[in-house]
Scaffold this active site. Sequence first.
Site, PDB file in Angstrom:
ATOM      1  N   GLU A  27       0.929  -1.015   0.055  1.00  0.00           N
ATOM      2  CA  GLU A  27       0.159   0.036  -0.029  1.00  0.00           C
ATOM      3  C   GLU A  27       0.985   1.180  -0.094  1.00  0.00           C
ATOM      4  O   GLU A  27       1.633   1.495   1.004  1.00  0.00           O
ATOM      5  CB  GLU A  27      -0.957  -0.088   1.289  1.00  0.00           C
ATOM      6  CG  GLU A  27      -2.328   0.449   1.052  1.00  0.00           C
ATOM      7  CD  GLU A  27      -2.819   0.321  -0.048  1.00  0.00           C
ATOM      8  OE1 GLU A  27      -3.308  -1.040  -0.578  1.00  0.00           O
ATOM      9  OE2 GLU A  27      -3.478   1.234  -0.930  1.00  0.00           O
ATOM     10  N   SER A  28       0.847   1.909  -1.262  1.00  0.00           N
ATOM     11  CA  SER A  28       2.026   3.161  -1.321  1.00  0.00           C
ATOM     12  C   SER A  28       1.805   4.288  -0.372  1.00  0.00           C
ATOM     13  O   SER A  28       2.754   4.755   0.165  1.00  0.00           O
ATOM     14  CB  SER A  28       1.824   3.630  -2.564  1.00  0.00           C
ATOM     15  OG  SER A  28       0.366   4.219  -2.893  1.00  0.00           O
ATOM     16  N   CYS A  50       4.792  -2.157  -8.428  1.00  0.00           N
ATOM     17  CA  CYS A  50       3.693  -1.915  -8.153  1.00  0.00           C
ATOM     18  C   CYS A  50       3.561  -0.739  -7.109  1.00  0.00           C
ATOM     19  O   CYS A  50       3.938   0.350  -7.547  1.00  0.00           O
ATOM     20  CB  CYS A  50       2.995  -2.887  -7.512  1.00  0.00           C
ATOM     21  SG  CYS A  50       1.055  -2.785  -7.620  1.00  0.00           S
ATOM     22  N   ARG A  56      -3.063   5.303  -9.962  1.00  0.00           N
ATOM     23  CA  ARG A  56      -3.161   4.061  -8.892  1.00  0.00           C
ATOM     24  C   ARG A  56      -4.631   3.700  -9.190  1.00  0.00           C
ATOM     25  O   ARG A  56      -5.707   4.086  -9.616  1.00  0.00           O
ATOM     26  CB  ARG A  56      -3.271   4.930  -7.456  1.00  0.00           C
ATOM     27  CG  ARG A  56      -1.980   5.220  -6.971  1.00  0.00           C
ATOM     28  CD  ARG A  56      -2.272   5.693  -5.571  1.00  0.00           C
ATOM     29  NE  ARG A  56      -2.595   4.590  -4.468  1.00  0.00           N
ATOM     30  CZ  ARG A  56      -2.915   4.769  -3.315  1.00  0.00           C
ATOM     31  NH1 ARG A  56      -2.748   6.164  -2.817  1.00  0.00           N
ATOM     32  NH2 ARG A  56      -3.217   3.838  -2.573  1.00  0.00           N
ATOM     33  N   ILE A 104      -1.906  -6.365  -9.400  1.00  0.00           N
ATOM     34  CA  ILE A 104      -2.974  -6.510  -8.106  1.00  0.00           C
ATOM     35  C   ILE A 104      -3.246  -5.158  -7.851  1.00  0.00           C
ATOM     36  O   ILE A 104      -2.376  -4.472  -7.144  1.00  0.00           O
ATOM     37  CB  ILE A 104      -2.235  -7.370  -6.886  1.00  0.00           C
ATOM     38  CG1 ILE A 104      -1.947  -8.750  -7.548  1.00  0.00           C
ATOM     39  CG2 ILE A 104      -3.159  -7.344  -5.747  1.00  0.00           C
ATOM     40  CD1 ILE A 104      -1.031  -9.535  -6.672  1.00  0.00           C
ATOM     41  N   HIS A 132       3.902  -7.363 -10.366  1.00  0.00           N
ATOM     42  CA  HIS A 132       4.483  -7.990  -9.232  1.00  0.00           C
ATOM     43  C   HIS A 132       5.300  -9.156 -10.199  1.00  0.00           C
ATOM     44  O   HIS A 132       4.674 -10.148 -10.334  1.00  0.00           O
ATOM     45  CB  HIS A 132       3.701  -8.736  -8.380  1.00  0.00           C
ATOM     46  CG  HIS A 132       2.966  -7.727  -7.330  1.00  0.00           C
ATOM     47  ND1 HIS A 132       3.499  -7.421  -6.198  1.00  0.00           N
ATOM     48  CD2 HIS A 132       1.835  -7.111  -7.679  1.00  0.00           C
ATOM     49  CE1 HIS A 132       2.503  -6.640  -5.764  1.00  0.00           C
ATOM     50  NE2 HIS A 132       1.558  -6.238  -6.517  1.00  0.00           N
ATOM     51  N   GLU A 138       7.709 -10.965  -8.589  1.00  0.00           N
ATOM     52  CA  GLU A 138       8.192 -11.926  -7.747  1.00  0.00           C
ATOM     53  C   GLU A 138       7.187 -12.759  -7.283  1.00  0.00           C
ATOM     54  O   GLU A 138       7.410 -13.907  -6.947  1.00  0.00           O
ATOM     55  CB  GLU A 138       8.507 -10.968  -6.209  1.00  0.00           C
ATOM     56  CG  GLU A 138       7.112 -10.215  -5.287  1.00  0.00           C
ATOM     57  CD  GLU A 138       6.592  -9.248  -6.071  1.00  0.00           C
ATOM     58  OE1 GLU A 138       7.167  -8.913  -7.383  1.00  0.00           O
ATOM     59  OE2 GLU A 138       5.567  -8.672  -5.481  1.00  0.00           O
TER      60      GLU A 138
HETATM   61  N1  GLN Z   1      -3.132  -0.141  -5.047  1.00  0.00           N
HETATM   62  C1  GLN Z   1      -2.008   0.066  -4.351  1.00  0.00           C
HETATM   63  C2  GLN Z   1      -1.445   1.258  -4.101  1.00  0.00           C
HETATM   64  O1  GLN Z   1      -2.053   2.138  -4.661  1.00  0.00           O
HETATM   65  C3  GLN Z   1      -0.794  -0.988  -4.867  1.00  0.00           C
HETATM   66  C4  GLN Z   1      -1.049  -2.434  -4.959  1.00  0.00           C
HETATM   67  C5  GLN Z   1       0.161  -3.068  -5.215  1.00  0.00           C
HETATM   68  O2  GLN Z   1       1.269  -3.046  -4.682  1.00  0.00           O
HETATM   69  N2  GLN Z   1      -0.071  -4.626  -5.417  1.00  0.00           N
HETATM   70  O3  GLN Z   1      -0.299   1.707  -3.305  1.00  0.00           O
END
Ligand code: GLN
Length: 199
Positions: free
Chosen positions: A49-50, A80, A112, A139, A180, A182
């Site tokens: 979660e940024s 991400c 985002r 994701i 991702h 990974e």
């Molecule tokens: N939706 C998340 C964000 O805005 C990012 C999702 C992720 O890292 N898989 O921070």
Amino acid sequence: MVKVGVLALQGDFLEHIQILREIEGVEPVAVKRIDDLKGVDALVIPGGESTTIGLLLSSRGLDTKVVELAEKGLPIMGTCAGAILLAAKVADRVVGETNQFTLKLMNIEVVRNIFGRQRDSFISTVRVENIGLVKGAFIRAPGIKSAWPPARVTGYINHPSIGEIGVAAEQNNMLALTFHPEITGEKGVYKYFLSFIKR
Ligand code: GLN
């Protein structure tokens, strides 16, 4: 042996550590505080979660140190949420301008959650310049709407509902991927990123 730091404040840092452990000559280290950055040859900023990662980065004073090291040429890969944290400009698909904290290290504008909500997550293969075909998990992923020098978009996908959108970008010692690698076990991405160390 090269030492690769993985920012371990929130998100899927363990998956990055695990895949890095499987690459010969690499010693991954979890980075939770400034001291952990000592002697690292490269840094990975994971997905998660940024907003949360951003708050933790600044409350621990890690942000200034990471920016300082990046400016000295430390290779940094953001995946991400990590890509969001590298971006100079961030908006959200629904709420627009987020005004959230980012490191502003790359000249990219990201949106985002561009593909929608959690249920709109998907796996797709992307052709990334210098790497080749990469299978990535998207994701609640962001998209790279624009890039300006010295950054450039190095990978796009053509999404059924939003059309062509950037999902990879490079700027000197930095690499941003909105998916991702990974999770899909894409070691080629890491091998390419590790080549930045010798640049
Ligand atoms: N939706 C998340 C964000 O805005 C990012 C999702 C992720 O890292 N898989 O921070």
